[in-house]
Design a protein around this motif. Structure first.
Motif, PDB file in Angstrom:
ATOM      1  N   ALA A 243      72.910  -4.851 -37.776  1.00 32.45           N
ATOM      2  CA  ALA A 243      72.443  -3.843 -38.727  1.00 32.45           C
ATOM      3  C   ALA A 243      72.399  -4.434 -40.127  1.00 32.45           C
ATOM      4  O   ALA A 243      73.352  -5.058 -40.588  1.00 32.45           O
ATOM      5  CB  ALA A 243      73.359  -2.620 -38.690  1.00 32.45           C
ATOM      6  N   GLY A 244      71.264  -4.242 -40.794  1.00 32.72           N
ATOM      7  CA  GLY A 244      71.086  -4.772 -42.129  1.00 32.72           C
ATOM      8  C   GLY A 244      70.292  -6.060 -42.168  1.00 32.72           C
ATOM      9  O   GLY A 244      69.819  -6.479 -43.235  1.00 32.72           O
ATOM     10  N   ALA A 245      70.138  -6.729 -40.996  1.00 33.07           N
ATOM     11  CA  ALA A 245      69.361  -7.963 -40.939  1.00 33.07           C
ATOM     12  C   ALA A 245      67.870  -7.650 -40.953  1.00 33.07           C
ATOM     13  O   ALA A 245      67.434  -6.545 -40.646  1.00 33.07           O
ATOM     14  CB  ALA A 245      69.723  -8.757 -39.683  1.00 33.07           C
ATOM     15  N   THR A 246      67.045  -8.644 -41.311  1.00 32.58           N
ATOM     16  CA  THR A 246      65.595  -8.470 -41.402  1.00 32.58           C
ATOM     17  C   THR A 246      64.939  -8.819 -40.075  1.00 32.58           C
ATOM     18  O   THR A 246      65.190  -9.891 -39.513  1.00 32.58           O
ATOM     19  CB  THR A 246      65.010  -9.360 -42.517  1.00 32.58           C
ATOM     20  OG1 THR A 246      65.638  -9.025 -43.752  1.00 32.58           O
ATOM     21  CG2 THR A 246      63.507  -9.146 -42.631  1.00 32.58           C
ATOM     22  N   TYR A 247      64.119  -7.931 -39.587  1.00 26.23           N
ATOM     23  CA  TYR A 247      63.362  -8.169 -38.346  1.00 26.23           C
ATOM     24  C   TYR A 247      62.050  -8.847 -38.711  1.00 26.23           C
ATOM     25  O   TYR A 247      61.316  -8.407 -39.604  1.00 26.23           O
ATOM     26  CB  TYR A 247      63.092  -6.841 -37.641  1.00 26.23           C
ATOM     27  CG  TYR A 247      62.284  -6.972 -36.361  1.00 26.23           C
ATOM     28  CD1 TYR A 247      62.904  -7.127 -35.137  1.00 26.23           C
ATOM     29  CD2 TYR A 247      60.882  -6.934 -36.383  1.00 26.23           C
ATOM     30  CE1 TYR A 247      62.174  -7.238 -33.962  1.00 26.23           C
ATOM     31  CE2 TYR A 247      60.144  -7.055 -35.226  1.00 26.23           C
ATOM     32  CZ  TYR A 247      60.793  -7.205 -34.013  1.00 26.23           C
ATOM     33  OH  TYR A 247      60.054  -7.314 -32.863  1.00 26.23           O
ATOM     34  N   GLU A 248      61.736  -9.948 -38.011  1.00 22.99           N
ATOM     35  CA  GLU A 248      60.488 -10.670 -38.242  1.00 22.99           C
ATOM     36  C   GLU A 248      59.786 -10.917 -36.916  1.00 22.99           C
ATOM     37  O   GLU A 248      60.437 -11.189 -35.898  1.00 22.99           O
ATOM     38  CB  GLU A 248      60.749 -12.012 -38.924  1.00 22.99           C
ATOM     39  CG  GLU A 248      61.285 -11.901 -40.336  1.00 22.99           C
ATOM     40  CD  GLU A 248      61.435 -13.261 -40.990  1.00 22.99           C
ATOM     41  OE1 GLU A 248      60.424 -14.006 -41.029  1.00 22.99           O
ATOM     42  OE2 GLU A 248      62.545 -13.589 -41.445  1.00 22.99           O
ATOM     43  N   GLY A 249      58.459 -10.838 -36.938  1.00 22.72           N
ATOM     44  CA  GLY A 249      57.694 -11.091 -35.721  1.00 22.72           C
ATOM     45  C   GLY A 249      56.222 -11.232 -36.018  1.00 22.72           C
ATOM     46  O   GLY A 249      55.749 -10.872 -37.111  1.00 22.72           O
ATOM     47  N   ASP A 250      55.475 -11.762 -35.050  1.00 23.38           N
ATOM     48  CA  ASP A 250      54.022 -11.929 -35.172  1.00 23.38           C
ATOM     49  C   ASP A 250      53.336 -10.970 -34.208  1.00 23.38           C
ATOM     50  O   ASP A 250      53.565 -11.019 -32.997  1.00 23.38           O
ATOM     51  CB  ASP A 250      53.621 -13.372 -34.834  1.00 23.38           C
ATOM     52  CG  ASP A 250      54.254 -14.381 -35.784  1.00 23.38           C
ATOM     53  OD1 ASP A 250      54.332 -14.064 -36.984  1.00 23.38           O
ATOM     54  OD2 ASP A 250      54.681 -15.458 -35.319  1.00 23.38           O
ATOM     55  N   LEU A 251      52.494 -10.109 -34.754  1.00 25.26           N
ATOM     56  CA  LEU A 251      51.751  -9.133 -33.951  1.00 25.26           C
ATOM     57  C   LEU A 251      50.403  -9.727 -33.561  1.00 25.26           C
ATOM     58  O   LEU A 251      49.695 -10.281 -34.395  1.00 25.26           O
ATOM     59  CB  LEU A 251      51.554  -7.843 -34.760  1.00 25.26           C
ATOM     60  CG  LEU A 251      50.699  -6.747 -34.109  1.00 25.26           C
ATOM     61  CD1 LEU A 251      51.370  -6.222 -32.845  1.00 25.26           C
ATOM     62  CD2 LEU A 251      50.469  -5.616 -35.107  1.00 25.26           C
ATOM     63  N   PHE A 252      50.058  -9.632 -32.287  1.00 23.26           N
ATOM     64  CA  PHE A 252      48.794 -10.187 -31.820  1.00 23.26           C
ATOM     65  C   PHE A 252      48.292  -9.391 -30.625  1.00 23.26           C
ATOM     66  O   PHE A 252      49.017  -8.574 -30.052  1.00 23.26           O
ATOM     67  CB  PHE A 252      48.946 -11.673 -31.446  1.00 23.26           C
ATOM     68  CG  PHE A 252      49.916 -11.932 -30.331  1.00 23.26           C
ATOM     69  CD1 PHE A 252      49.481 -12.088 -29.018  1.00 23.26           C
ATOM     70  CD2 PHE A 252      51.274 -12.020 -30.596  1.00 23.26           C
ATOM     71  CE1 PHE A 252      50.377 -12.317 -27.993  1.00 23.26           C
ATOM     72  CE2 PHE A 252      52.188 -12.260 -29.574  1.00 23.26           C
ATOM     73  CZ  PHE A 252      51.730 -12.400 -28.279  1.00 23.26           C
ATOM     74  N   VAL A 253      47.038  -9.657 -30.254  1.00 23.70           N
ATOM     75  CA  VAL A 253      46.430  -8.996 -29.100  1.00 23.70           C
ATOM     76  C   VAL A 253      46.463  -9.964 -27.920  1.00 23.70           C
ATOM     77  O   VAL A 253      45.974 -11.092 -28.015  1.00 23.70           O
ATOM     78  CB  VAL A 253      44.976  -8.571 -29.392  1.00 23.70           C
ATOM     79  CG1 VAL A 253      44.342  -7.973 -28.143  1.00 23.70           C
ATOM     80  CG2 VAL A 253      44.946  -7.566 -30.529  1.00 23.70           C
ATOM     81  N   ALA A 254      47.037  -9.531 -26.833  1.00 22.52           N
ATOM     82  CA  ALA A 254      47.078 -10.339 -25.602  1.00 22.52           C
ATOM     83  C   ALA A 254      46.020  -9.804 -24.643  1.00 22.52           C
ATOM     84  O   ALA A 254      45.881  -8.595 -24.473  1.00 22.52           O
ATOM     85  CB  ALA A 254      48.457 -10.274 -24.959  1.00 22.52           C
ATOM     86  N   GLY A 255      45.283 -10.726 -24.040  1.00 23.60           N
ATOM     87  CA  GLY A 255      44.243 -10.333 -23.098  1.00 23.60           C
ATOM     88  C   GLY A 255      44.451 -10.976 -21.748  1.00 23.60           C
ATOM     89  O   GLY A 255      45.015 -12.059 -21.649  1.00 23.60           O
ATOM     90  N   ALA A 256      44.016 -10.303 -20.711  1.00 18.97           N
ATOM     91  CA  ALA A 256      44.158 -10.843 -19.353  1.00 18.97           C
ATOM     92  C   ALA A 256      42.993 -10.384 -18.500  1.00 18.97           C
ATOM     93  O   ALA A 256      42.390  -9.331 -18.743  1.00 18.97           O
ATOM     94  CB  ALA A 256      45.482 -10.395 -18.734  1.00 18.97           C
TER      95      ALA A 256
END
Length: 527
Positions: A243-256
């Motif tokens: 709790a209190g930490a920063t969430y980081e991530g890369d949003l992308f579109v996955a296709g199949a």
């Protein structure tokens, strides 16, 4: 398709024949003839490479995921084109073999230096049409059948061209331009030059095939998959945060592509592929990867950078290879005792092992040397440590890799304290007991040991030696009947020794482990 502008290969043919024509008026040297052997070797390698590349195009077409009658027809066409080409190449290899074989049926002794065998073989028409005429018809038939299969708007042109059809010979004499194909191709040609020429024509056949297959591939989209499943995904740096930490991530579109069955590997080992519903009505095939993370080379911050290779094979495509990186944090092993921090020798000392951030402890294992004692796993991160000596070195491993060592000190079990009871009261040694009294010898232990090591705290007396007026007598327990000992008033009975055993955590000791202690004799006054 074919026709119109000359390809680099066609220009090469023209230049080669300009050289051959010039050779007709010269004394051909051995060095020049040897160059034809080098050219043929290069062309044969090119034939092999191009054939393999065309095989790849056919496989890509066959692996198309597009479902339609048109694509099914195209797949059948590709198969026929490949079969036709292979058959023609086999025929042409046969022609080259005849050129390198003498009239006696044996290989020419020096095919490179031979200047007339191919000419005589190919243009001999004494017994009917020459082999060169049959060769021309075979190549023309090949092109005709290829056009029949493809039915393209712009058909392939014949590859059996005369000098007048090459731009390289536009300034040549009319006599040369008007020569029929068999004469133009083989008259006066050294044997090695004729063989190289046929090899060159094989590359032309394969070039036609490549063009045909490329056109078919465009129809099937052989290596282009129809992506019909799209879903948003996030590649997070970490899925578990304080709790209190920063969430980081890369949003992308996955296709199949739903019609594709990928085969996945982790480090060369197959990965189980499952169809996972990532959102309502959308399913994607995913490989399930699970392994116990381990490392040895941690940096000063206790972090080790690790990676593992993954491979995904999809029909009609080169393998998709990627190295997946991740960080391993050095485990901080904590021992929390269900009892206390004190370890008793040859007792079951229960310890709870935990690693912050690691909820699943199934990969954790504790071991020690047999000289130090033994360790009994109890499940859910709990272990019973049974030290055999004063110091116990415990090795902690995760998935077989050592992650820490813990040193424990152990003390002997408590010595028994003996309490004499008379009529359920502590015996009053000043008042003594009557000659017919019954005295019980009980054992008292420290409260913390009795409560925390219940399985090891079952002390009991198995033998007691008592000194009486008539001698020393043995008792099988701590219960003393003075009348049985012949006690009289003013006697003093003496307990000279007591043997004590105790229960044990380890069932192998059969709850009968001797207790070592220093005993002080006890006098019982009889009044």
């Amino acid at each position: 398709m074919a026709g119109g502008k000359e390809t680099p290969r066609q220009k090469m043919i023209g230049m080669m024949y300009m050289v051959l024509t010039a050779l007709l008026a010269l004394n051909v040297s051995s060095a020049v003839l040897e160059k034809f052997a080098i050219i043929d070797e290069t062309l044969v390698a090119l034939v092999k490479d191009t054939g393999e590349a065309n095989d790849g195009l056919v496989k890509a077409i066959e692996a198309s995921t597009v479902k339609s009658a048109e694509v099914d027809e195209v797949k059948e066409k590709a198969k026929k084109v490949r079969e036709l080409t292979k058959a023609t190449l086999v025929y042409m290899d046969g022609v080259k073999k005849q050129m390198s074989t003498g009239k006696d049926g044996q290989p020419l002794k020096d095919v490179v230096q031979d200047t007339h065998h191919a000419d005589e073989l190919m243009l001999n028409d004494k017994n009917g049409p020459s082999l060169a005429v049959a060769y021309e018809k075979a190549l023309n038939k090949h092109v005709a059948e290829l056009n029949a299969i493809m039915k393209s708007k712009k058909p392939f042109e014949d590859i059996t061209k005369t000098a007048g059809q090459y731009a390289s010979f536009k300034d040549a004499k009319e006599e040369l331009k008007k020569q029929e194909y068999p004469i133009f191709a083989f008259h006066g040609t050294p044997t090695m030059g004729a063989i190289a020429y046929v090899s060159q024509m094989q590359t032309e056949i394969l070039e036609y095939e490549r063009a045909a297959l490329t056109e078919l591939l465009a129809t099937t989209k052989g290596k282009v998959y129809e992506v019909d499943q799209l879903v948003p995904m996030v590649r997070a740096k970490s899925n578990s945060l304080v709790a209190g930490a920063t969430y980081e991530g890369d949003l992308f579109v996955a296709g199949a592509a739903s019609g594709v069955d990928p085969v996945m590997f982790k480090g060369g080992q197959p990965v189980k592929v499952e169809e996972v519903e990532v959102s309502k009505g959308i399913k994607i095939k995913m490989g399930k990867i699970k392994f116990v993370a381990g490392a040895t080379g941690y940096d000063q911050d206790g972090i080790a950078k690790m990676s593992y290779p993954v491979t995904i094979n999809i029909p009609g495509r080169d393998p998709i290879v990627q190295s997946i990186e991740y960080n391993v944090i050095k485990p901080n092993v904590k021992f929390e005792s269900a009892a206390s921090s004190t370890l008793y020798k040859e007792c079951g000392n229960v310890k709870n092992v935990s690693i912050p951030g690691l909820p699943d402890m199934s990969a954790i294992n504790l071991t020690c040397s047999p000289e130090d004692g033994k360790i009994i796993p109890l499940g859910s991160g709990a272990y019973s440590l049974l030290p055999a000596r004063a110091n116990m070195k415990v090795r902690i491993t995760m998935g077989g890799a050592e992650i820490g060592v813990e040193n424990f000190s152990a003390i002997p079990v408590p010595e028994p304290q003996f309490i004499l009871k008379y009529q359920n009261q502590d015996l009053n040694f000043e008042k003594g007991v009557p000659p017919n009294a019954r005295v019980n010898v009980e054992i008292r232990l420290p409260e913390n040991f009795s409560s925390q090591n219940k399985k090891d705290a079952g002390y009991r007396i198995t033998k007691m030696r008592i000194s009486t007026r008539t001698g020393v007598k043995e008792m099988p327990s701590g219960n003393i009947n003075l009348a049985d000992l012949g006690a009289r008033s003013n006697d003093v009975l003496g307990i000279v020794s007591i043997t004590v055993v105790r229960s044990t955590y380890d069932p192998k000791d059969d709850d009968n482990l001797p207790v070592n202690f220093k005993f002080t004799p006890i006098a019982i006054p009889v009044k």
